[in-house]
Write an enzyme that holds these catalytic residues in place. Sequence first.
Site, PDB file in Angstrom:
ATOM      1  N   ASP A 116       0.726  -1.257   0.115  1.00 41.54           N
ATOM      2  CA  ASP A 116       0.010  -0.014   0.011  1.00 41.54           C
ATOM      3  C   ASP A 116       1.004   1.289  -0.078  1.00 41.54           C
ATOM      4  OD1 ASP A 116      -2.144   1.832   0.441  1.00 41.54           O
ATOM      5  OD2 ASP A 116      -2.972   0.323   1.818  1.00 41.54           O
ATOM      6  N   ASP A 120      -2.599   4.716  -2.454  1.00 42.99           N
ATOM      7  CA  ASP A 120      -3.455   5.328  -1.698  1.00 42.99           C
ATOM      8  C   ASP A 120      -3.869   6.848  -2.313  1.00 42.99           C
ATOM      9  OD1 ASP A 120      -4.682   5.256   1.029  1.00 42.99           O
ATOM     10  OD2 ASP A 120      -3.384   7.212   1.130  1.00 42.99           O
ATOM     11  N   GLU A 125      -6.729   3.795  -5.798  1.00 41.90           N
ATOM     12  CA  GLU A 125      -7.742   4.338  -4.959  1.00 41.90           C
ATOM     13  C   GLU A 125      -8.178   5.509  -5.353  1.00 41.90           C
ATOM     14  OE1 GLU A 125      -9.357   5.158  -0.191  1.00 41.90           O
ATOM     15  OE2 GLU A 125      -7.394   5.806  -0.894  1.00 41.90           O
ATOM     16  N   HIS A 165     -10.673  -1.385   5.004  1.00 33.19           N
ATOM     17  CA  HIS A 165     -10.479  -1.043   6.283  1.00 33.19           C
ATOM     18  C   HIS A 165     -11.110   0.436   6.443  1.00 33.19           C
ATOM     19  CE1 HIS A 165      -7.721   0.970   3.525  1.00 33.19           C
ATOM     20  NE2 HIS A 165      -7.376   1.804   4.416  1.00 33.19           N
ATOM     21  N   ASP A 166     -11.621   1.081   5.585  1.00 28.89           N
ATOM     22  CA  ASP A 166     -12.376   2.583   5.887  1.00 28.89           C
ATOM     23  C   ASP A 166     -13.869   2.430   5.856  1.00 28.89           C
ATOM     24  OD1 ASP A 166      -9.825   3.609   5.611  1.00 28.89           O
ATOM     25  OD2 ASP A 166     -10.101   3.879   3.599  1.00 28.89           O
TER      26      ASP A 166
HETATM   27  C1  GLC Z   1      -7.110   6.457   2.314  1.00 32.47           C
HETATM   28  C2  GLC Z   1      -6.880   5.168   3.078  1.00 32.47           C
HETATM   29  C3  GLC Z   1      -7.224   5.756   4.490  1.00 32.47           C
HETATM   30  C4  GLC Z   1      -6.199   6.863   5.029  1.00 32.47           C
HETATM   31  C5  GLC Z   1      -6.375   7.847   3.937  1.00 32.47           C
HETATM   32  C6  GLC Z   1      -5.278   8.772   4.410  1.00 32.47           C
HETATM   33  O1  GLC Z   1      -8.252   6.785   2.041  1.00 32.47           O
HETATM   34  O2  GLC Z   1      -7.446   4.204   2.861  1.00 32.47           O
HETATM   35  O3  GLC Z   1      -7.093   4.642   5.318  1.00 32.47           O
HETATM   36  O4  GLC Z   1      -6.793   7.437   6.113  1.00 32.47           O
HETATM   37  O5  GLC Z   1      -6.082   7.490   2.539  1.00 32.47           O
HETATM   38  O6  GLC Z   1      -3.803   8.164   3.915  1.00 32.47           O
END
Ligand code: GLC
Length: 541
Positions: free
Chosen positions: A101, A202, A244, A318-319
Amino acid sequence: MKQMNIPWWKQAVIYQVYPRSFCDSNGDGIGDLPGILTKLDYLQELGIGAIWLSPVFCSPQDDNGYDISDYQDIDPIFGTLEDMDRLIAEAGKRGIRIILDLVLNHSSDEHRWFIEAKKSRDNPYHDYYIWRDGDGVTPPNELKSGFGGAAWEWVPELGQYYFHQFSVKQPDLNWDNPKLRAELYRMINWWADRGIGGFRLDVVDHLGKDPDHGIMKCAPTLHPYVREMSRAAFQRPGLVTVGEAWSADVEGAKLYSNPDGSELSMVFQFEHMKIDQIPGKEKWDMVPIDFVELKKIFTRWQKGLYGQGWNSLFWENHDLPRSVSRFADDGIYRIESAKMLAILLHGMQGTPYVYQGEELGMTNYDFRAEECRDIEILNMVRERRAQGYSEEWIRDAIRRKGRDNARTPMQWSTAPNAGFTTGEPWLVVNPNYREINAEDQIGRDDSVFACYRTLIRLRKELPVLTNGTYEPLLEENRQLFAYRRDDGEHRLLVVCNFFGEAVPDPLTEEEKGGRLLLSSYNAPGDDPAILRPYEARMLLF
Ligand code: GLC
Ligand code: CA
């Protein structure tokens, strides 16, 4: 039938591990790499092709590792570089690749670069971050951080503000600096040389930004940067990359996942995840799910990217809260409805993702605010209290949308703490582990786990799942989610009752002659013309 020239990640299922909550090997209450090593046989049994590992790099853990202080070392709470090498090798033996990641939009404020950058305006690392002059009273503009408060933080020693889209401990990296970009590409190649099979990017849509004009993401620089990164670091055989992108629409996704390979392998977009949110407001501000609209969103993506891009299929990460609690029934129909969600999603085109515990039908937990650890929740609680929201409203928001729902420890067995740790877990274990746990489900063919295992196997066996067209059925039906896939060789029909009441099945005629591959129920009902609560059927013709 063998398929030629199809990249492995179009037929594989990717499993996300949130290391902190997966398996703790040394009793400190935090999951770690040696813990993951002990669970590789479990993952092999499930049949997955890759593990997406949430960040394990050195980090002060302000945002559970999404604040990286050294991209080329492992945080001691998770293990060592040697553990990572062992994980790559041992997973490889089981046909499982490791996807790291990469958090490239920001680093930790404890990263060496930021510590240097803060020393003086002419420090060589100063321009690795985004600074604006100011007076310490009025920030450069109104931009807000995604985790609450202003997006600008004052550094008195420098007489400057730095820009942070997430917490103050996550300063944004300055992607407009070619030196910074080259440094990141070197780092990515270093990992790829070590045997890493792919990367999750990310918040990739935030890499191109223009804060002076209020633009946090998708600036005109974005896709040129992604293409540059792809040329510099991603052009290796078999390497998978996933971006993402909360903001991606179908057109944007075609760029990210252009089949010419110029950017990324696939996009990870969230349009279906915004379905219960008031547009323009925060995720905590919810509206009831419009089911017909949900179907339209899936159809738009399935048709829109066909032959022109590649999507990720997911209900959880995880979010996000647990899908069975959010979209289905975590009570009496938990098992049937968890399977229904799985069958519905895994019948579509794209690369399916399974988030740890989803394959067991793990549920949300009824958090009290004091039990929460997530920075996003804690900031929300502070802000909403200050705005006068009631404690009940806040607790309900956490219970339904809080990220810690996904982060309660993995439920392995009926042993204390669900077998996750022998120590004190960093986050509360959901007490329902006594009924919901891996040990119970592995050996049974009626478990949620077994349903996922079958779906993962089918994806490898049936080309229609990878290549077939997508045709929505019963689009205006307010209770059923149905579609057809077709690759000229085979036809697949998926019919799902998305709700808890039995309903006549208008497709029974059509289902005749099909072979039932999988159902969310273990035995046929008395009347095949009725779909029972959360009944899902996948048929092959
Ligand atoms: C992404 C991750 C999340 C994190 C954010 C900032 O959305 O999935 O968990 O808090 O980025 O890095
Ligand atoms: Ca540990």
